[in-house]
Scaffold this motif. Structure first.
Motif, short mmCIF file in Angstrom:
data_model
loop_
_atom_site.label_atom_id
_atom_site.label_comp_id
_atom_site.label_asym_id
_atom_site.label_seq_id
_atom_site.Cartn_x
_atom_site.Cartn_y
_atom_site.Cartn_z
N ASN A 33 17.29 -0.86 -7.00
CA ASN A 33 18.08 -1.71 -6.19
C ASN A 33 17.44 -2.29 -4.85
N SER A 34 17.64 -3.02 -4.29
CA SER A 34 17.24 -3.66 -3.06
C SER A 34 17.07 -2.39 -1.87
N ALA A 35 18.04 -1.86 -1.88
CA ALA A 35 18.14 -0.67 -0.80
C ALA A 35 17.01 0.34 -1.03
N GLU A 36 16.89 0.77 -2.31
CA GLU A 36 15.60 1.76 -2.68
C GLU A 36 14.66 1.14 -2.55
N HIS A 37 14.09 -0.20 -2.72
CA HIS A 37 13.12 -0.86 -2.49
C HIS A 37 12.80 -0.79 -0.94
N GLN A 38 13.68 -1.13 -0.22
CA GLN A 38 13.46 -1.07 1.13
C GLN A 38 13.06 0.24 1.99
N ARG A 39 13.56 1.29 1.09
CA ARG A 39 13.34 2.83 1.60
C ARG A 39 11.69 3.13 1.36
N TRP A 40 11.39 2.44 0.23
CA TRP A 40 9.97 2.71 -0.14
C TRP A 40 8.92 1.96 0.76
N ILE A 41 9.39 0.63 1.06
CA ILE A 41 8.80 0.14 2.14
C ILE A 41 8.46 0.55 3.34
N GLU A 42 9.57 1.03 3.89
CA GLU A 42 9.70 1.97 5.10
C GLU A 42 8.71 2.91 5.06
N LEU A 43 8.85 3.94 3.89
CA LEU A 43 7.73 4.80 3.99
C LEU A 43 6.61 4.70 3.91
N PHE A 44 5.97 3.74 3.18
CA PHE A 44 4.57 3.22 3.11
C PHE A 44 4.21 2.68 4.41
N ARG A 45 4.89 2.16 5.19
CA ARG A 45 4.72 1.56 6.61
C ARG A 45 4.35 2.74 7.32
N GLU A 46 5.46 3.88 7.31
CA GLU A 46 5.17 5.15 7.86
C GLU A 46 3.92 5.77 7.67
N VAL A 47 3.67 5.76 6.46
CA VAL A 47 2.29 6.52 6.07
C VAL A 47 1.03 5.73 6.47
N PHE A 48 1.19 4.50 6.19
CA PHE A 48 -0.17 3.74 6.41
C PHE A 48 -0.38 2.68 7.34
N GLY A 49 0.93 2.59 8.46
CA GLY A 49 0.95 1.65 9.25
C GLY A 49 0.62 0.33 9.18
N GLU A 50 0.27 -0.59 10.01
CA GLU A 50 0.25 -2.02 9.70
C GLU A 50 -0.89 -2.49 9.68
N LYS A 51 -2.25 -1.52 9.50
CA LYS A 51 -3.58 -2.00 9.35
C LYS A 51 -3.71 -2.10 7.80
N LYS A 52 -4.35 -3.26 7.25
CA LYS A 52 -4.35 -3.53 5.83
C LYS A 52 -5.66 -2.79 5.38
N LEU A 53 -5.27 -2.05 4.11
CA LEU A 53 -6.27 -1.21 3.85
C LEU A 53 -6.70 -1.31 2.37
N LYS A 54 -7.82 -0.59 1.86
CA LYS A 54 -8.13 -0.76 0.40
C LYS A 54 -7.81 0.51 -0.11
N ILE A 55 -6.69 0.36 -1.10
CA ILE A 55 -6.15 1.53 -1.65
C ILE A 55 -6.24 1.47 -3.07
N LEU A 56 -6.65 2.66 -3.72
CA LEU A 56 -6.55 3.11 -5.05
C LEU A 56 -5.43 3.61 -5.59
N ASP A 57 -4.56 3.28 -6.63
CA ASP A 57 -3.36 4.08 -7.07
C ASP A 57 -3.62 4.44 -8.16
N VAL A 58 -3.86 5.99 -8.37
CA VAL A 58 -4.25 6.37 -9.94
C VAL A 58 -3.21 6.91 -10.52
N GLY A 59 -3.07 6.43 -11.65
CA GLY A 59 -1.78 6.71 -12.66
C GLY A 59 -1.01 5.86 -12.26
N THR A 60 -1.33 4.63 -11.88
CA THR A 60 -0.29 3.48 -11.74
C THR A 60 0.82 3.28 -12.33
#
Length: 274
Positions: A33-60
Motif C-alpha cells: 500500500n501507499s503507506a508502506e511505499h512511503q516508509r521505504w522512500i523515507e528509509l532510502f532517503r535516510e540511508v543515501f541522502g539527496e545526492k544522486k548515486l550510481k547503485i547496483l541492486d544485486v538479486g533485484t
C-alpha cells in the motif's frame, strides 16, 4: 554426494522463476500500500541522502528496491539470476515510466568493472547464496572508495527462538487455510537446497558482520522495522518476522584514510509506525 555449484545455481534459478508471478503479493516482498511505499522512500532517503548515486541492486528479483531507488532519481542497475523475475521488474518499470537497467546475471560473480558503483544494495538475497563471503568480496570490488554496501535481510535460520518457530508454524497453517497455497509444498526440495546456503545455518546479522569485518568494511546494524503486515490476519501469518529483520550499512574507507575503524559494535534502529 556433493552437488556441483552449477546444479545448485540451477535450483535457485528454478525456485525464483517459479515464484515470479506471485512474489509481489506476499507481505514483506512486494509493497502492499501507499503507506508502506512511503516508509521505504523515507528509509532510502535516510540511508543515501539527496545526492544522486550510481547503485547496483544485486538479486533485484521483481525490482522492488531498484524501482524505489530509481524513483528517487538514482541511476540503478538490477541483476538477478531468474529471468522471469526480471520480466516482472521490466513490466513494472514500464508502467511506472522508470528506466533502471535490468540484467540477467549471477550475483556472486558479476561482470562489471572495478570501482564502478557508489553503492551496492540487496534485500532477501544473502541467505540464498552458496558462497556469501565470495559474493561480498565481489561486491566490495565494485564499490568506489567510500562506497556503501547495504544488506536487508532477516534471521530466519539458526538462532530463531522456539516461540517464533511455533508462531511461524501456526502462520503457515493460516496461509494454507486463507490463501489456498501450501507453504510446505516444496519444503523437502527447499530443505535439500538450503543445506548449501551457509547463512541459513548461521545466526544473523552476526555472521554478516563477521564477514564484512574480514573484508575491511566499517559496519553498523539496524532493526528494519517497516511492517510486513497490514491487517490482524497478516500479523498472525507474517508478524513473527518483524523483530528478525535487519539492515546493515557497510562502508569502505575513503582513499587516504590511515586506518579502518571498527564500528561493528554500534547499532541503531529504523522505526516507523502507521
Amino acid at each position: 554426494m556433493a552437488i556441483e555449484n552449477s546444479t545448485i545455481k540451477e535450483m535457485v534459478r528454478a525456485k525464483w522463476n517459479k515464484r515470479a508471478l506471485t512474489y509481489d503479493r506476499s507481505p514483506g516482498h512486494g509493497i502492499q500500500n501507499s503507506a508502506e511505499h512511503q516508509r521505504w522512500i523515507e528509509l532510502f532517503r535516510e540511508v543515501f541522502g539527496e545526492k544522486k548515486l550510481k547503485i547496483l541492486d544485486v538479486g533485484t528479483g521483481t525490482g522492488v528496491v531498484a524501482l524505489l531507488l530509481a524513483e528517487l532519481g538514482h541511476q540503478v542497475t538490477g541483476v538477478d539470476i531468474a529471468e522471469d523475475m526480471l520480466r516482472q521488474a521490466r513490466e513494472k518499470a514500464a508502467r511506472m515510466g522508470l528506466e533502471p537497467d535490468f540484467r540477467v546475471g549471477d550475483v556472486e560473480t558479476l561482470d562489471f568493472e572495478e570501482a564502478s558503483f557508489d553503492a551496492v544494495v540487496n534485500r532477501h538475497v544473502v541467505w540464498t547464496l552458496p558462497h556469501p563471503e565470495e559474493a561480498m568480496a565481489d561486491w566490495k570490488r565494485l564499490l568506489r572508495p567510500g562506497g556503501e554496501l547495504v544488506i536487508m535481510d532477516s534471521n530466519s535460520g539458526k538462532g530463531m527462538s522456539f516461540a517464533k518457530k511455533i508462531w511461524r508454524f501456526c502462520g503457515r497453517i493460516l496461509i494454507l487455510l486463507t490463501e489456498g497455497s501450501n507453504p510446505w509444498a516444496n519444503s523437502a526440495a527447499d530443505r535439500a537446497m538450503e543445506k548449501h546456503f551457509p547463512m541459513r545455518q548461521r545466526k544473523r546479522p552476526e555472521a554478516d558482520l563477521e564477514m564484512l569485518k574480514k573484508l575491511g568494511f566499517e559496519a553498523t546494524v539496524m532493526t528494519l522495522n517497516i511492517k510486513r503486515w497490514h491487517t490482524l490476519l497478516d500479523y498472525l501469518k507474517y508478524g513473527f518476522m518483524d523483530k528478525e529483520r535487519f539492515l546493515i550499512r557497510a562502508r569502505l574507507p575513503e582513499t587516504g584514510e590511515k586506518r579502518i575503524h571498527d564500528c561493528l559494535e554500534s547499532s541503531g534502529s529504523f522505526f516507523w509506525g502507521y
